[in-house]
Design an enzyme around this catalytic site. Structure first.
Site, PDB file in Angstrom:
ATOM      1  N   ASP A 287       0.841  -1.184   0.000  1.00  0.00           N
ATOM      2  CA  ASP A 287       0.000   0.000   0.000  1.00  0.00           C
ATOM      3  C   ASP A 287       0.880   1.239   0.000  1.00  0.00           C
ATOM      4  O   ASP A 287       1.739   1.389   0.874  1.00  0.00           O
ATOM      5  CB  ASP A 287      -0.844  -0.032   1.295  1.00  0.00           C
ATOM      6  CG  ASP A 287      -2.227   0.511   1.089  1.00  0.00           C
ATOM      7  OD1 ASP A 287      -2.345   1.570   0.449  1.00  0.00           O
ATOM      8  OD2 ASP A 287      -3.182  -0.117   1.583  1.00  0.00           O
TER       9      ASP A 287
ATOM     10  N   ASP B  32      -3.068   4.578  -2.535  1.00  0.00           N
ATOM     11  CA  ASP B  32      -4.133   5.154  -1.714  1.00  0.00           C
ATOM     12  C   ASP B  32      -4.616   6.483  -2.318  1.00  0.00           C
ATOM     13  O   ASP B  32      -3.787   7.321  -2.708  1.00  0.00           O
ATOM     14  CB  ASP B  32      -3.541   5.396  -0.313  1.00  0.00           C
ATOM     15  CG  ASP B  32      -4.571   5.773   0.722  1.00  0.00           C
ATOM     16  OD1 ASP B  32      -5.466   4.964   0.978  1.00  0.00           O
ATOM     17  OD2 ASP B  32      -4.468   6.896   1.293  1.00  0.00           O
TER      18      ASP B  32
ATOM     19  N   GLU C  52      -6.674   3.536  -5.859  1.00  0.00           N
ATOM     20  CA  GLU C  52      -7.929   3.777  -5.139  1.00  0.00           C
ATOM     21  C   GLU C  52      -8.439   5.143  -5.571  1.00  0.00           C
ATOM     22  O   GLU C  52      -7.752   6.145  -5.397  1.00  0.00           O
ATOM     23  CB  GLU C  52      -7.689   3.762  -3.630  1.00  0.00           C
ATOM     24  CG  GLU C  52      -9.000   3.843  -2.882  1.00  0.00           C
ATOM     25  CD  GLU C  52      -8.874   4.362  -1.457  1.00  0.00           C
ATOM     26  OE1 GLU C  52      -9.723   4.027  -0.634  1.00  0.00           O
ATOM     27  OE2 GLU C  52      -7.921   5.120  -1.160  1.00  0.00           O
TER      28      GLU C  52
ATOM     29  N   HIS D 290     -11.049  -2.863   3.983  1.00  0.00           N
ATOM     30  CA  HIS D 290     -10.906  -2.440   5.383  1.00  0.00           C
ATOM     31  C   HIS D 290     -11.675  -1.161   5.706  1.00  0.00           C
ATOM     32  O   HIS D 290     -11.660  -0.711   6.855  1.00  0.00           O
ATOM     33  CB  HIS D 290      -9.418  -2.234   5.676  1.00  0.00           C
ATOM     34  CG  HIS D 290      -8.844  -1.136   4.834  1.00  0.00           C
ATOM     35  ND1 HIS D 290      -8.681  -1.253   3.465  1.00  0.00           N
ATOM     36  CD2 HIS D 290      -8.455   0.114   5.142  1.00  0.00           C
ATOM     37  CE1 HIS D 290      -8.210  -0.130   2.987  1.00  0.00           C
ATOM     38  NE2 HIS D 290      -8.066   0.722   3.980  1.00  0.00           N
ATOM     39  N   ASP D 291     -12.289  -0.538   4.708  1.00  0.00           N
ATOM     40  CA  ASP D 291     -13.060   0.697   4.942  1.00  0.00           C
ATOM     41  C   ASP D 291     -14.562   0.458   4.877  1.00  0.00           C
ATOM     42  O   ASP D 291     -15.340   1.391   5.075  1.00  0.00           O
ATOM     43  CB  ASP D 291     -12.721   1.747   3.874  1.00  0.00           C
ATOM     44  CG  ASP D 291     -11.294   2.258   3.970  1.00  0.00           C
ATOM     45  OD1 ASP D 291     -10.752   2.300   5.093  1.00  0.00           O
ATOM     46  OD2 ASP D 291     -10.717   2.608   2.924  1.00  0.00           O
TER      47      ASP D 291
HETATM   48  C1  NOJ Z   1      -8.172   5.275   1.985  1.00  0.00           C
HETATM   49  C2  NOJ Z   1      -7.826   4.182   2.920  1.00  0.00           C
HETATM   50  O1  NOJ Z   1      -8.324   2.985   2.423  1.00  0.00           O
HETATM   51  C3  NOJ Z   1      -8.391   4.571   4.263  1.00  0.00           C
HETATM   52  O2  NOJ Z   1      -8.337   3.517   5.192  1.00  0.00           O
HETATM   53  C4  NOJ Z   1      -7.655   5.791   4.729  1.00  0.00           C
HETATM   54  O3  NOJ Z   1      -8.248   6.270   5.914  1.00  0.00           O
HETATM   55  C5  NOJ Z   1      -7.705   6.912   3.691  1.00  0.00           C
HETATM   56  N1  NOJ Z   1      -7.466   6.438   2.365  1.00  0.00           N
HETATM   57  C6  NOJ Z   1      -6.692   7.978   3.986  1.00  0.00           C
HETATM   58  O4  NOJ Z   1      -5.388   7.495   3.769  1.00  0.00           O
END
Ligand code: NOJ
Length: 550
Positions: free
Chosen positions: A96, A197, A249, A323-324
């Protein structure tokens, strides 16, 4: 260019995967220990969430050093062993890369705070506006404003996320070079995958200005310069290799940009994550609400992205969980009455689509949201901010907790449920986040539901490898207006795959078009056993079935 159309990528949240030291936090050794498990599942690549030194305010997405390992996760020796042992099994690693911002504890930010001009230029520092208001009216994605006071100066620094995550100034070539060096560092260590990210928000305007909507997204998302930066990143780092897979992402992106980010001719990325389909249970676009999901909207979005990316030559990462996100089976199905059907129907929907499937740890054994009932059982910063905000709006404790239970990112982050022993076999110590109560029946060792779900995932993963049709086929939806079934067709060199997915807990009938029925239909896979294709096709609760049409 390596083929990633036949691959399945498994996401590991290292903090919650397997603890071997007893400190309650998962570690690299834990991943090494579980490689046989991952090998058996059949996955090709492991995306690991950040394990770099970090104050952990945002669970590692606040990186304090890009080229080191936080000792709580292990050592360099562990990392090298992981790369080698995974490689022996034909599995590679995807790391990541959090290049939009650093932790405010990063050396660069600390030097900037100490007055070093060079490092002040690494960040976005601005003065207040003439009337004393913040430099812009933009909002932080984690609640509140996107600017905080820079030490005891008159300046403010931009943070699109938490105030301990300071946005970097990508316009500064020195910043870009530092970041490319960090990416190259990991590539030289044998990493074969990179997940970037929030990469589509790196290109802020030079003149930061107030946004008409008071939020600001449009002024920094998908700006034309982002594509230039990604092309440069490609040239300077992974583009020098022909076997590296990348995924970006993308926050609030569009199909048009998605194509540009992932079209092979543009030399940007292999594929992208987009999230529109995971907002169909947001009331009026607000995540922190409780609403049933809008099925027709879900289908419309999946269809739009499948068709659009296919026609434009882009490539999707296809997924329900990360994970989000809250656990998809808790969100779109019935985990109490149909845990097997729900999990396998959702999995099949995604795995037979066009794109590269991502499986998030625990999904393959049917892990669910934990439904903790105290805010103190949640750790995530975004959940705590939301809790406060909802309370401030005058909602009762019970109402607020219902929303947190459904929407918290910690829903996905609870420790992996390995067996029915204490702490689900995750740790001998105290887990950093509580274990869901259902671990006794829902765990890797459990012979009942979990094992059946896992066996199903293995089949889905194998079928992708066997069939060019699944890897490369075109996509077309069928009867998109159907109220409870998502039906689609893939086609490759005259062969067709018909996939029928029922998203509700009742029976439903779909009237299949005549031209499909003229074909010879062979059952491929379903969660209710073998079926015959017929005109008025009746589906059981959360049933999924796929046929090959020759
Ligand atoms: C996306 C990530 O998946 C998330 O977990 C994070 O809080 C934010 N980007 C900021 O880095």
């Amino acid at each position: 260019m390596t083929n990633f159309h036949d691959k399945v990528i498994y996401q590991i949240y290292p903090k919650s995967f397997k603890d071997t030291t007893g400190n309650g936090i998962g570690d690299l050794k834990g991943i090494i220990e579980k490689l046989p498990y991952l090998d058996e599942l059949g996955v090709d690549m492991l995306w690991l969430n950040p394990f770099y030194p970090s104050p952990q305010n945002d669970n590692g997405y606040d990186v304090a050093d890009y080229t080191a390992i936080d000792p709580m996760f292990g050592t360099w020796e562990d990392f090298d062993t992981l790369v080698q042992e995974a490689d022996k099994r034909g599995i590679s690693l995807m790391l990541d890369m959090v290049l939009n911002h650093t932790s405010t504890e990063h050396e660069w930010f600390q030097k900037a705070l100490a007055g070093d001009k060079k490092y002040q230029d690494y960040y976005l520092l601005r003065e207040a506006q003439a009337d004393g208001s913040l430099p812009t009216n933009w909002e932080s994605k984690f609640g509140g404003k996107a600017w905080s006071k820079f030490g005891d100066t008159d300046l403010y620094y931009l943070h699109l996320y938490d105030k301990t995550q300071a946005d970097l100034d990508w316009r500064n070539p020195e910043v870009r070079q530092e970041l490319y060096d960090a990416v190259n560092f990991w590539l030289e260590k044998g990493v074969k995958g990179l997940r970037f990210d929030v990469i589509n928000v790196i290109g802020k305007d030079e003149q930061l200005s107030d946004a008409d909507d008071g939020v600001g997204k449009k002024l920094y998302t998908d700006t034309p310069i982002v594509h230039e930066y990604i092309q440069e990143l490609n040239r300077e780092t992974f583009g020098k290799y022909d076997d590296v897979v990348t995924v970006g992402e993308m926050s609030s992106t569009t199909v048009k940009n998605g194509i540009d980010y992932s079209h092979p001719d543009r030399d940007e990325l292999s594929m992208i994550f987009s999230f529109h389909h995971l907002k169909v249970d947001y009331k009026d676009g607000d995540k922190w609400t409780k609403a049933p999901f809008d099925f027709l909207e879900l289908k419309k979005l999946l269809d739009e992205w499948q068709r659009g990316m296919n026609e434009g030559g882009g490539w999707n990462a296809v997924f329900w969980n990360n994970h989000d996100q809250p656990r998809a089976n808790s969100r779109f199905g019935d985990v109490d009455n149909y845990p097997f059907e729900t999990a396998t129907m959702l999995a099949q929907t995604i795995h037979f689509l066009s794109g590269t499937p991502f499986v998030y740890q625990g999904e393959e054994i049917g892990m669910t949201n934990p439904n903790f009932n105290k805010i103190d059982d949640y750790v995530d910063i975004e959940s705590h901010n939301a809790y406060q905000e909802l309370k401030n709006r005058g909602m009762s404790e019970a109402e607020v907790m219902e929303i947190i239970q459904e929407k918290s990112r910690d829903n996905a982050r609870t420790p992996m449920q390995w067996d029915d022993s204490k702490n689900a076999g995750f740790t001998d110590g105290t887990p950093w986040l509580k274990i869901p109560e259902n671990y006794k029946e829902r765990n890797v060792e459990s012979k009942r539901v979990s094992q059946s779900i896992r066996d199903y995932y293995k089949q889905l993963i194998q079928l992708r490898k066997e069939y060019k049709l699944i890897q490369e086929g075109s996509y077309e939806s069928i009867l998109l207006g159907h109220q409870s079934i998502y039906a689609y067709m893939r086609e490759y060199e005259g062969q067709k795959l018909l996939v029928l997915n029922h998203f509700y807990g009742d029976e439903a009938i779909i009237d299949l078009p005549q031209h499909l029925l003229k074909k010879e239909a062979r059952y491929l896979l379903g969660n209710k056993g073998e079926r015959q294709l017929e005109e008025k096709f009746m589906m059981q609760p959360y049933e999924t079935v796929a046929f090959l049409l020759d």
